[in-house]
Write an enzyme that holds these catalytic residues in place. Structure first.
Site, PDB file in Angstrom:
ATOM      1  N   ASP A 143       0.488 -24.087  58.433  1.00 46.68           N
ATOM      2  CA  ASP A 143       1.402 -23.023  58.894  1.00 46.68           C
ATOM      3  C   ASP A 143       0.618 -21.983  59.687  1.00 46.68           C
ATOM      4  OD1 ASP A 143       3.585 -24.155  57.511  1.00 46.68           O
ATOM      5  OD2 ASP A 143       4.343 -22.181  56.927  1.00 46.68           O
ATOM      6  N   TYR A 193       1.347 -29.438  43.388  1.00 46.09           N
ATOM      7  CA  TYR A 193       2.779 -29.702  43.542  1.00 46.09           C
ATOM      8  C   TYR A 193       3.314 -30.647  42.468  1.00 46.09           C
ATOM      9  CZ  TYR A 193       2.716 -27.480  48.112  1.00 46.09           C
ATOM     10  OH  TYR A 193       2.622 -26.574  49.130  1.00 46.09           O
ATOM     11  N   ASP A 200      -1.056 -27.332  53.285  1.00 41.92           N
ATOM     12  CA  ASP A 200       0.238 -26.718  53.576  1.00 41.92           C
ATOM     13  C   ASP A 200       0.032 -25.349  54.209  1.00 41.92           C
ATOM     14  OD1 ASP A 200       2.932 -26.190  53.623  1.00 41.92           O
ATOM     15  OD2 ASP A 200       3.143 -25.887  51.469  1.00 41.92           O
ATOM     16  N   ASP A 260     -11.144 -20.400  52.085  1.00 46.87           N
ATOM     17  CA  ASP A 260     -10.975 -19.022  52.569  1.00 46.87           C
ATOM     18  C   ASP A 260     -11.643 -18.834  53.927  1.00 46.87           C
ATOM     19  OD1 ASP A 260     -13.114 -19.623  50.917  1.00 46.87           O
ATOM     20  OD2 ASP A 260     -13.183 -17.695  49.893  1.00 46.87           O
ATOM     21  N   LYS A 306     -12.464 -25.709  47.702  1.00 45.49           N
ATOM     22  CA  LYS A 306     -12.836 -24.434  47.074  1.00 45.49           C
ATOM     23  C   LYS A 306     -13.802 -24.790  45.953  1.00 45.49           C
ATOM     24  CE  LYS A 306     -12.273 -19.953  46.451  1.00 45.49           C
ATOM     25  NZ  LYS A 306     -12.924 -19.000  47.377  1.00 45.49           N
TER      26      LYS A 306
END
Ligand code: NAD
Length: 366
Positions: free
Chosen positions: A250, A140, A246, A222, A190
């Site tokens: 969700d 970000y 983030d 993942d 990751k």
């Protein structure tokens, strides 16, 4: 520094904020305490009025406040503006400015809402997760971050940067919070591909030595996305970098039936260590401005109302008030009241009815 800075923002932001203000008023009624509110402009509304998503006046307002109460920003009206003029920069720049590096996103299942979740009820047993998302670094904010058009082909670059200080402070907080729960921490990365994740995992392992009572495990992002739906009760505290946190939160909101249910607190301090109550924090639901439902009176205000509960816990250090709000939400849900997103039949209430019912529940419990 005694007021709450209220930034309603765009889309359903003002609709859910309005209901959360009713909750603050009901808390004033039952406790006799007074909470001053000062309103500010941010995001798309600020672009329309002042040509920038975050003005110096709004910055001054939040810097002098006790806590920031935030709705949501963004919408299709502003989607085609230059990158430096996006409404989302309003919230991103506030996070950076106040150094709100830790975003706490609790995922709790209200028993009576299990039937409203698309996930099988049996999978939802014993689910109580706290996702801790790093909030001021990663993709970000990393530079360079731009689109390149050199006439031969278009390209774009975002930069995922983390330094050890940024990783250490969020991971230490996560270990400490895990110690106050069931002492289980899952770090998501990751590391099979990304250099930032390799450094992240190395630092998590180094810090684990200081928290021997916490059971630590690592999981690739993942697989984490899959496990959250397959077997969510295996998780307690999850810590991850900005983008992964983030997306995973969700996804996790669906366990609690809707994105409209989840609150968050963004902190610049360890919970319980807000000495003199002077340190910065911001409270917002995890959802965005939901332009598809804005103005229809169907937004679920519970994520914002539970964010209010988090504000009383972390900014004002009134855990009792926080628990009172959560209990009132639970009671109203148990009474059968549902907004459209959490209703499993054709009956639902308006946004304002949900806010009114939770506010009057608070008054009646005391
Ligand atoms: P969104 O979170 O706004 O909405 C996703 C879906 O969830 C939509 O179908 C929406 O109707 C539903 N939803 C969200 N909140 C709800 C609620 N309280 N009650 C009922 N349903 C709800 O995500 P999006 O549609 O991808 O993004 C819309 C805008 O919001 C974009 O401009 C995005 O950049 C912005 N955004 C802002 C923030 C923020 O201000 N912190 C966060 C995320 C997205």
């Amino acid at each position: 520094m005694s007021y709450i800075a209220v930034l309603p923002g765009d889309g359903i932001g003002p609709e859910v904020i309005k209901e959360a203000i009713k909750i603050i008023k009901s808390i004033e009624d039952v406790t006799g305490n007074k909470y001053d509110l000062e309103y500010g402009i941010v995001g798309g509304e600020s672009i329309d009025k002042f040509g920038t998503p975050l003005t110096e006046d709004t910055i001054k307002l939040i810097e002098n406040s006790k806590a920031v109460f935030f709705g949501a920003v963004g919408g299709p009206k502003w989607d085609n503006l230059e990158s430096n003029l996006r409404p989302e920069l309003g919230i991103l720049n506030i996070r950076k400015r106040l150094d709100l590096y830790a975003n706490l996103r609790p995922v709790k299942i209200f028993e009576a809402l299990k039937e409203s979740s698309p996930i099988k009820s049996s999978i939802l047993n014993n689910v109580d997760i706290l996702i801790i998302r790093e909030l001021t670094s990663g993709l970000y904010f990393g530079q360079p971050k731009k689109q390149i058009d050199d006439n031969s082909k278009r390209a774009a670059v975002d930069t995922m940067y983390y330094d050890e200080y940024e990783i250490e402070r969020i991971v230490r907080m996560s270990f400490k919070i895990a110690q106050s729960r069931i002492k289980k921490l899952t770090s998501v990365d990751k590391s099979n591909v990304l250099e930032t994740s390799k450094l992240w995992r190395k630092i998590v392992d180094e810090l684990a030595i200081d928290y021997p009572d916490v059971t630590l495990n690592h999981i690739l992002v993942d697989n984490a996305a899959m496990q959250l739906i397959l077997n969510p009760s295996q998780f307690d505290v999850i810590v991850s970098e900005n983008t992964f946190g983030d997306i995973l939160s969700d996804e996790a909101s669906i366990l609690s039936a809707s994105l409209g249910m989840l609150p968050s607190a963004s902190l610049s301090f360890f919970p319980g260590e807000n000495i003199n109550g002077n340190l910065k924090s911001l409270y917002e639901p995890i959802h965005g401005s939901a332009p598809d439902i804005a103005g229809k009176s169907i937004a679920n205000p519970i994520g914002m109302i539970l964010s209010t509960a988090m504000m009383f816990e972390f900014a004002f250090e009134h855990k009792d008030i926080s628990e009172l709000i959560t209990k009132s939400v639970d009671n109203v849900i148990n009474s059968g009241l549902r907004t459209k997103d959490i209703s499993h039949d054709s009956k639902w209430c308006k946004t304002s009815e949900m806010g009114d019912s939770i506010a009057s529940q608070i008054r009646s419990i005391i």
